[in-house]
Design a protein around this motif. Sequence first.
Motif, short mmCIF file in Angstrom:
data_model
loop_
_atom_site.label_atom_id
_atom_site.label_comp_id
_atom_site.label_asym_id
_atom_site.label_seq_id
_atom_site.Cartn_x
_atom_site.Cartn_y
_atom_site.Cartn_z
N GLN A 370 89.52 43.79 94.64
CA GLN A 370 89.42 42.39 93.99
C GLN A 370 89.88 41.34 94.70
OE1 GLN A 370 91.42 42.49 90.04
NE2 GLN A 370 90.63 40.68 89.23
N VAL A 371 89.38 40.00 94.63
CA VAL A 371 89.93 38.86 95.16
C VAL A 371 90.14 37.84 94.01
CG1 VAL A 371 89.40 37.17 96.82
CG2 VAL A 371 88.56 39.19 97.50
N VAL A 372 91.25 37.32 93.99
CA VAL A 372 91.32 36.11 93.20
C VAL A 372 91.43 34.70 94.02
CG1 VAL A 372 93.10 35.00 91.36
CG2 VAL A 372 92.97 37.63 91.83
N PHE A 373 90.59 34.01 93.88
CA PHE A 373 90.26 32.57 94.62
C PHE A 373 91.40 31.65 94.21
CE2 PHE A 373 86.51 35.26 95.16
CZ PHE A 373 86.47 35.08 96.56
N THR A 374 92.72 31.84 94.71
CA THR A 374 93.65 30.65 94.34
C THR A 374 94.20 30.31 95.38
OG1 THR A 374 95.10 32.56 93.86
CG2 THR A 374 94.25 31.57 91.63
N ASP A 375 95.29 29.40 95.41
CA ASP A 375 96.14 28.96 96.23
C ASP A 375 97.31 29.40 96.14
OD1 ASP A 375 97.43 27.91 98.62
OD2 ASP A 375 97.16 25.78 97.75
N PRO A 376 98.03 30.74 96.77
CA PRO A 376 97.19 31.29 98.08
C PRO A 376 96.10 32.33 97.47
CG PRO A 376 99.26 32.32 97.66
CD PRO A 376 99.33 30.99 96.80
N GLU A 377 95.14 32.76 98.32
CA GLU A 377 94.46 33.92 97.74
C GLU A 377 95.14 35.18 97.41
OE1 GLU A 377 90.21 32.79 99.94
OE2 GLU A 377 91.21 34.29 100.84
N VAL A 378 94.66 36.06 96.65
CA VAL A 378 95.06 37.41 96.23
C VAL A 378 94.14 38.37 96.46
CG1 VAL A 378 96.07 38.84 94.65
CG2 VAL A 378 96.67 36.36 94.94
N ALA A 379 94.17 39.14 97.51
CA ALA A 379 93.36 40.38 97.82
C ALA A 379 93.86 41.60 97.74
CB ALA A 379 92.67 40.41 99.01
N ALA A 380 93.30 42.68 96.81
CA ALA A 380 93.99 44.00 96.40
C ALA A 380 92.96 45.13 96.13
CB ALA A 380 94.77 43.82 95.11
N VAL A 381 93.21 46.17 96.53
CA VAL A 381 92.39 47.36 96.57
C VAL A 381 93.19 48.47 96.47
CG1 VAL A 381 92.19 47.71 98.94
CG2 VAL A 381 90.61 48.68 97.34
N GLY A 382 92.64 49.48 95.43
CA GLY A 382 93.40 50.60 95.06
C GLY A 382 94.58 50.34 94.10
N LEU A 383 95.48 51.23 94.11
CA LEU A 383 96.80 51.31 93.43
C LEU A 383 97.87 50.45 93.72
CD1 LEU A 383 97.04 55.17 92.60
CD2 LEU A 383 95.61 53.42 91.31
N THR A 384 98.58 49.80 92.73
CA THR A 384 99.82 49.19 92.92
C THR A 384 100.71 50.04 93.07
OG1 THR A 384 100.35 49.06 90.64
CG2 THR A 384 99.06 47.33 91.61
N ALA A 385 102.04 50.03 93.44
CA ALA A 385 103.12 51.03 93.52
C ALA A 385 103.58 51.37 92.20
CB ALA A 385 104.34 50.17 94.18
N GLU A 386 103.65 50.60 91.18
CA GLU A 386 103.91 50.90 89.82
C GLU A 386 102.79 52.09 89.33
OE1 GLU A 386 104.66 48.94 85.41
OE2 GLU A 386 104.31 47.85 86.99
N GLN A 387 101.54 51.63 89.31
CA GLN A 387 100.68 52.62 89.02
C GLN A 387 100.52 54.09 89.70
OE1 GLN A 387 97.22 50.22 90.12
NE2 GLN A 387 97.27 48.98 88.12
N ALA A 388 100.97 53.82 91.24
CA ALA A 388 101.26 55.21 91.80
C ALA A 388 102.34 56.07 91.28
CB ALA A 388 101.18 54.83 93.23
N GLU A 389 103.08 55.47 91.14
CA GLU A 389 104.48 56.13 90.51
C GLU A 389 104.10 56.73 89.13
OE1 GLU A 389 107.42 53.20 90.83
OE2 GLU A 389 108.11 53.70 92.78
N ILE A 449 87.84 49.90 103.13
CA ILE A 449 87.16 51.27 103.79
C ILE A 449 88.87 52.14 104.26
CG2 ILE A 449 86.61 51.83 106.34
CD1 ILE A 449 85.11 49.08 106.31
N ALA A 450 89.58 51.69 104.53
CA ALA A 450 90.68 52.60 104.70
C ALA A 450 91.03 53.34 103.53
CB ALA A 450 92.19 51.96 105.30
N ILE A 451 91.13 52.87 102.27
CA ILE A 451 91.44 53.85 101.18
C ILE A 451 90.15 54.43 100.82
CG2 ILE A 451 91.79 53.52 98.83
CD1 ILE A 451 93.59 51.23 99.35
N ALA A 452 88.93 53.86 100.76
CA ALA A 452 87.68 54.89 100.41
C ALA A 452 87.46 56.00 101.35
CB ALA A 452 86.56 53.90 100.30
N GLY A 453 87.92 55.67 102.67
CA GLY A 453 87.66 56.67 103.73
C GLY A 453 88.93 57.37 103.78
N GLU A 454 90.05 57.36 103.02
CA GLU A 454 91.11 58.17 103.14
C GLU A 454 91.59 58.23 104.53
OE1 GLU A 454 90.50 61.72 100.81
OE2 GLU A 454 90.50 60.56 99.04
N VAL A 455 91.76 57.14 105.24
CA VAL A 455 91.93 57.19 106.84
C VAL A 455 93.37 57.48 106.93
CG1 VAL A 455 92.10 55.87 109.09
CG2 VAL A 455 90.19 55.42 107.17
#
Length: 483
Positions: A370-389, A449-455
């Motif tokens: 997901q990209v949020v087109f703000t100033d600054p931009e926000v780009a995130a993929v996968g789990l946050t630390a809170e979600q993973a925990e 790619i790093a996350i989907a490919g589990e690199v």
Amino acid sequence: MNQARDEYDVIVLGAGPVGENVADRTRAAGLSTAIVERELVGGECSYWACVPSKALLRPVLARAEARKVPGLRQAVGGALAAADVFAYRDKQVGNWKDDGALPWLESAGIDLVRGHGRLVGPKRVAVTPPDGSGGEERILTARHAVAVCTGTRASLPDLPGIADVHPWTSREATSSSSVPERLIIVGGGVVACEMATAWNGLGSRVTVLVRGSGLLERIEPFAGELVAETLREAGAEVRTGTSVKGLARSGGTDGPVTVTLESGERLEADEALFATGRTPHTDDLGLETVGLEPGGWLTVDETCRVRDVPDGWLYGVGDVNHRALLTHQGKYQARIAGAAIGARARGVAQLDTGRWGEYATTADEAAVPQVVFTDPEVAAVGLTAEQAEAEGRRIRVVDVDMGQVEGAVLYADGYRGQARMVVDLDRGHPIGITFVGLGVSELLHSATIAIAGEVPIERLWHAVPSFPTISEVWLRLLEAYRG
């Protein structure tokens, strides 16, 4: 297009990006396909969401970046020409006409049926022609599948006075051709943040009212903090922990809006935008005729086939299934659902629906970008630390100041940003990555790619970032992980 037939292999409800991709895949599988659309071919994203919002944001963000480049900032010190921005936006949405979208449907051999489609029993769709067309209702029958791809609409809270005020939703916010002097935005998610950025940049005095403790609460906390900081520096007001209890408009439909807060304070603006969630377009689709409750989200399996419908002929693809309310994720689902429909029509009994299987929408829960087109931009993929925990994973979190990356230093004077990588220690690969900063949207696909490919982390050491680019943040993250 040939629209004489009333029987097809597949009927798709909704001609947005999701419906178009389902139809494309079923046609590629050799199945006759009709797509039913009551508004514009191209859907919400093309005319009232992704495309027009980014067209409004592009000049605002380009100016903001230019002001951070020595030797250039003085040349871009003035106000934006709002009329030119609106003209650019209007061009990108085809002036809200879908003529440009029709040749592709015809070339793909997909029949377009204009009107409102609703189920009237298993594999049967009644299509009511558009108002004023003078046509008669048609009954279409599907041999193999019906795919519901009708998306969502803006959800408004039940507040005193809201029906009389007619506040902006995302549609009005992306299609208006006048700049309100004062704009109140209720909400703290992606739409609220992007529209605050756009309209503040176009000259509105923006006030953002957030019920929660901060902006973009579903992303890493530093993302919302940096966006709020920049909005405030640009002249917007951002209030957190603030709830609205009512609103009113005086002086007719063009009069000022008064927003009353739970505290009793009253704020006045020329327009109020509510960016408070989405509701599925499933209340008028005849779901009750096939044993489903109308108006709710559709519960689907890994191939987007609706559960609890006998014979497995009904699919719910894109926003209507509430898995990931993003256009690109809906298109991903559509490609898989369309292929699954084709395989089942060929008589394939067992589809590969295991994790990362050919017919599994695994990315919906493991690698949603997901990209949020703000100033600054926000780009995130996968789990946050809170979600993973919360999932019980054993993780390590590494943070890097993006302002220390040489490519970022060269990109903008006083570059501010942060990167975070969440690593699953048992699996040995990243499961969540977040970038915040100018130009970071173009970093996101490498993270996906790093996350989907589990690199594995050790293999990422061999992916060498070019110098001097912002992508060197990858090296900084890996160095921080190793210590």
